[in-house]
Structure formats: C-alpha cells, structure tokens
Design an enzyme around this catalytic site. Structure first.
Site, PDB file in Angstrom:
ATOM      1  N   ASN A 201       0.865  -0.956   0.098  1.00 36.58           N
ATOM      2  CA  ASN A 201       0.005  -0.076   0.118  1.00 36.58           C
ATOM      3  C   ASN A 201       0.611   1.284  -0.020  1.00 36.58           C
ATOM      4  OD1 ASN A 201      -2.349  -1.539   0.096  1.00 36.58           O
ATOM      5  ND2 ASN A 201      -2.361  -1.666   2.122  1.00 36.58           N
TER       6      ASN A 201
ATOM      7  N   HIS B  48       3.043   2.370   2.078  1.00 37.33           N
ATOM      8  CA  HIS B  48       3.280   3.185   3.433  1.00 37.33           C
ATOM      9  C   HIS B  48       4.243   2.186   4.287  1.00 37.33           C
ATOM     10  CE1 HIS B  48      -0.617   1.755   5.298  1.00 37.33           C
ATOM     11  NE2 HIS B  48       0.215   1.005   5.282  1.00 37.33           N
TER      12      HIS B  48
ATOM     13  N   CYS C  71       3.422   6.819   7.578  1.00 34.49           N
ATOM     14  CA  CYS C  71       4.872   7.256   7.397  1.00 34.49           C
ATOM     15  C   CYS C  71       5.096   6.806   5.864  1.00 34.49           C
ATOM     16  CB  CYS C  71       5.852   6.845   8.453  1.00 34.49           C
ATOM     17  SG  CYS C  71       7.662   6.977   7.969  1.00 34.49           S
TER      18      CYS C  71
END
Length: 421
Positions: free
Chosen positions: A320, A322, A357
């Site tokens: 995904n 991240h 993040c």
C-alpha cells in the site's frame, strides 16, 4: 567415338566371344569382379547396339596393403545375421524386468523420504502439525489457524525470537485468513468490495502480551479471528501457542479502520463491505484486561533518550506504499537504553498509530523510562515512547513493560549484570 575411348580407359569392354565363353572369376569372398563397392553388377557392352552402353560404373575390387578384399552384399549380410542370431524363445522376448524394478524402487524411496520430511503425524489427537501449510479454518470457519517454524535468522542475541518476528507472524495469519476465506481483492488484505472502492485497512491500536519467547526450531501455532469494533472499525485478535506443548506464548488484540488509498483519508465502512466480513465475526477476546490508560505525549523535555535521523528504506514499504506497521516497533526500540535491552525482555506493549509514514520521511524516536535506579535487574520497568516526524507530527505513541530475563537464558547468552560490569 571419343566417349567410347574415354569409357574404355576406366572400364575395358569385353568381346562378344569372350563374354559368352568365359566364366566370371571369383575373388576372396566369392563376389564377382564386376561388382562395385555398392553391390551393383555392371553388364557388358552390347555390340549389336553399335555403341557402348553402361548401366552403372564398375570398379575393380579394392586393395588394402596390396591385398584384394571384397564387400559382402546386403543379402549375404542378412544371411549371416540370421545364421548367427539366437533362437527366438518366450524368455528372450520378455522386457528387461531389472530396469522396471529399479524404477519402481526409486519411486518408493523418494516417496518415503518426502513422507518422513513432512512429519505430518499429530502431536495431539486434536491437532495436526504441518509447519509448511498456509493454515486452515477451524471453529466452524470462524477461526484461522497457521503454524510457523522459528528460523535461525529470526533469533536475536539472546537466542530467542524477536518481537518483530512474532508481530510478522500475526500479520501473515491476518492476510492468509482473508485469502483462505475467499474475500481477498487486489489490495493488501482488502476484500473485493474494498478494492472496488479503493479502500485499505490501517491499524489504529495494538496491544500485545508476551508470556515467553520461542527459540530456534520451535513451532508456534497462531489462531486469529475478527469481530466488530464500533460502527466503522474491526477488531482482530490473536492467540499464539507452542505447537508441541500448547503453552501460551503471546496474546494480541488490534483495531482496524478503513482509509481511501487515493486520498489517504479515513472512510466509513460501506454496507457492502460489512456484509462481506460480518459472517466471520466471533465475539471472543484474546486479552481480557485491555490497557485503557491514556498514552502521554513526550517531547524533548520529558524524554530521557532521543534517537534522530531514522529514515525508511525501500524494503520497509508494503504493497500500500506506506511503512509496514511492524517496522514502527523497531524504530521505537531504537531509543530504548541498551541496559534494558540486555537485561530485560519485553512483556507487554500498547501502541496507538496516529499517522502513516512514507518513504521520504525522517523520524525521531523518543523514550522515557519510569525508573532509572540501579536496580534494573530486580524489578520490571515501564517505558513511554513516541515516534514522530522531524516537523513534530506524531506517528505512534506507545507504552512498553519489561521484565527481567530468565537467569538461565541470561547467563547462556553471555550477558553480565550491570552492577558487576
């Protein structure tokens, strides 16, 4: 005339009288002299035709070291083979049974070796141990069960599996649960209806209780199931046991919500998605006493240890795009003092995920220790953690509890108590 002279230079023509009266001379082997190397007989020229007619080129018998030799015809070869071949009997017409027997023996030996390597026999009557399978559904299809073998590269300096290893097992069973249920779409654990709407799962809270850590070669059995969490969330629990003894190794519980993959904003749970996952809900909690204490915020003044300059690597990103949530745990422990890591083991952990993040982020890890006395070996320790961006935005808040390592394990690993160093 020129052609006749040229032909006679290679093949002398016999007269009609000599051809009719003379018998063909024999050479070694009984072959006629007019027989060439291909076994073709050259007929003598006919004088009545008024010219020389040659059906095939004829040659004299070849010589080897001055000795004439003859070549057998195909007919003579066939006669020799028949004369010297063994008589046809029922026995010599049978197939080569030794080759067939060797092939069957090889197959049985290979099958026996694979059977031994799998070691599929159950350790207990109600449990089938298969460390190489993708797992199976139990409890009427509401609980997913999968086994994992602790590898050598998953063991740390204290000869036990790291907390990141156990957390990766939890994540793997969660994804395989969705896959084996037939709900997997094209996302990372997303269902088919979620994939249509570009929705993905993100974790918001995680609580973990570790009773003991497995060692190299141990096989752990992980059970996982899901339940509702409010109107728009889903709770996923895990129970990890020793596959041989059935002893509890770890319990964990988590809360997940949906986020739009394109806008990166949280989303409500669509009714179509709820209809997909609701039949798999099981109202059972792995952790009875949940940690509902508020996690405090740390800053430069309240933190005892700060580690700066942490950056994600390409391998830290998941499908995904991240950072994988398990990676956050390693970053949190980067700022923990080495004295705690050497003399204590992680007993419990509570994390609150507040922001994702990306790969270009630069992070800071902050830790505050509840007790900094010299009695670290005699009592448990509680730490507070914060993982934030350089700009101050919070990524994860956390609380960890540590207990002294077992004495036998502590000495075997080669660590020296802090007060005797």
């Amino acid at each position: 005339m020129v052609a006749s002279i040229a032909a006679s230079a290679f093949l002398p023509a016999a007269s009609s009288s000599s051809a009719s009266s003379a018998k063909p001379s024999k050479t070694i082997g009984g072959a006629p002299e007019s027989l060439d190397v291909r076994g073709i007989v050259a007929k003598p020229a006919s004088l009545s035709s008024g010219g020389l007619q040659v059906k095939a080129n004829a040659q004299v018998a070849p010589k080897i070291n001055g000795t004439k030799i003859s070549l057998k015809t195909d007919t003579q070869k066939a006669e020799d083979e028949v004369s010297y071949s063994a008589p046809r009997t029922f026995y010599n017409q049978l197939p080569d049974w030794s080759m067939l027997l060797a092939a069957i023996t090889t197959i049985f030996l290979a099958a026996e070796k694979q059977w031994t390597l799998l070691d599929w026999k159950p350790k207990r009557p109600d449990m089938l141990t298969d460390a190489f399978s993708l797992g199976r559904m139990v409890n009427d299809g509401l609980v997913f069960k999968q086994n994992f073998s602790i590898r050598s590269y998953e063991v740390g300096a204290d000869r036990t599996a790291s907390i990141e290893t156990l957390m990766n097992h939890l994540q793997e069973t969660a994804l395989n649960h969705v896959k084996i249920s037939g709900l997997m779409g094209d996302g990372f654990g997303a269902t088919q209806e979620m994939s249509i709407r570009n929705l993905i799962w993100v974790v918001t809270k995680m609580q973990v209780l570790v009773e003991r850590y497995p060692t190299w070669g141990d096989v752990v059995e992980v059970d996982t199931w899901v339940a509702a969490s409010g109107k728009n969330g889903m709770r996923r629990d895990w129970h990890v046991r020793d596959c041989q003894t059935g002893q509890t190794i770890m319990r964990a519980s988590s809360v997940w919500v949906m986020m739009n993959k394109n806008t990166r904003r949280l989303s409500k749970m669509p009714e179509e998605v709820r209809a997909e996952i609701e039949p798999y809900f099981l109202e059972r909690s792995a952790i009875i006493d949940e940690d509902s204490r508020k996690l405090p915020k740390l800053d430069d003044d309240t933190a005892d240890y700060i580690r700066k300059g942490l950056t994600p690597r390409w391998g830290d990103l998941d499908i995904n795009q991240h950072v994988n949530n398990v990676k956050y745990i390693g970053w949190i422990l980067e700022s923990a003092p080495i004295s705690i890591l050497e003399n204590h083991e992680l007993a419990s952990m509570t994390l609150e995920y507040r922001r994702e993040c990306g790969r270009d982020s630069v992070l800071q890890s902050l830790t505050a220790v509840s007790d900094t006395s010299d009695t670290l070996m005699d009592s448990g320790i509680e730490c507070k953690h914060l993982l934030r961006l350089e700009c101050g935005a919070e990524i994860v808040r956390g609380r960890t509890e540590w207990r002294p390592k077992p004495v036998a394990e502590h000495v075997e690993a080669g660590f020296t108590p802090a007060e005797s160093a």
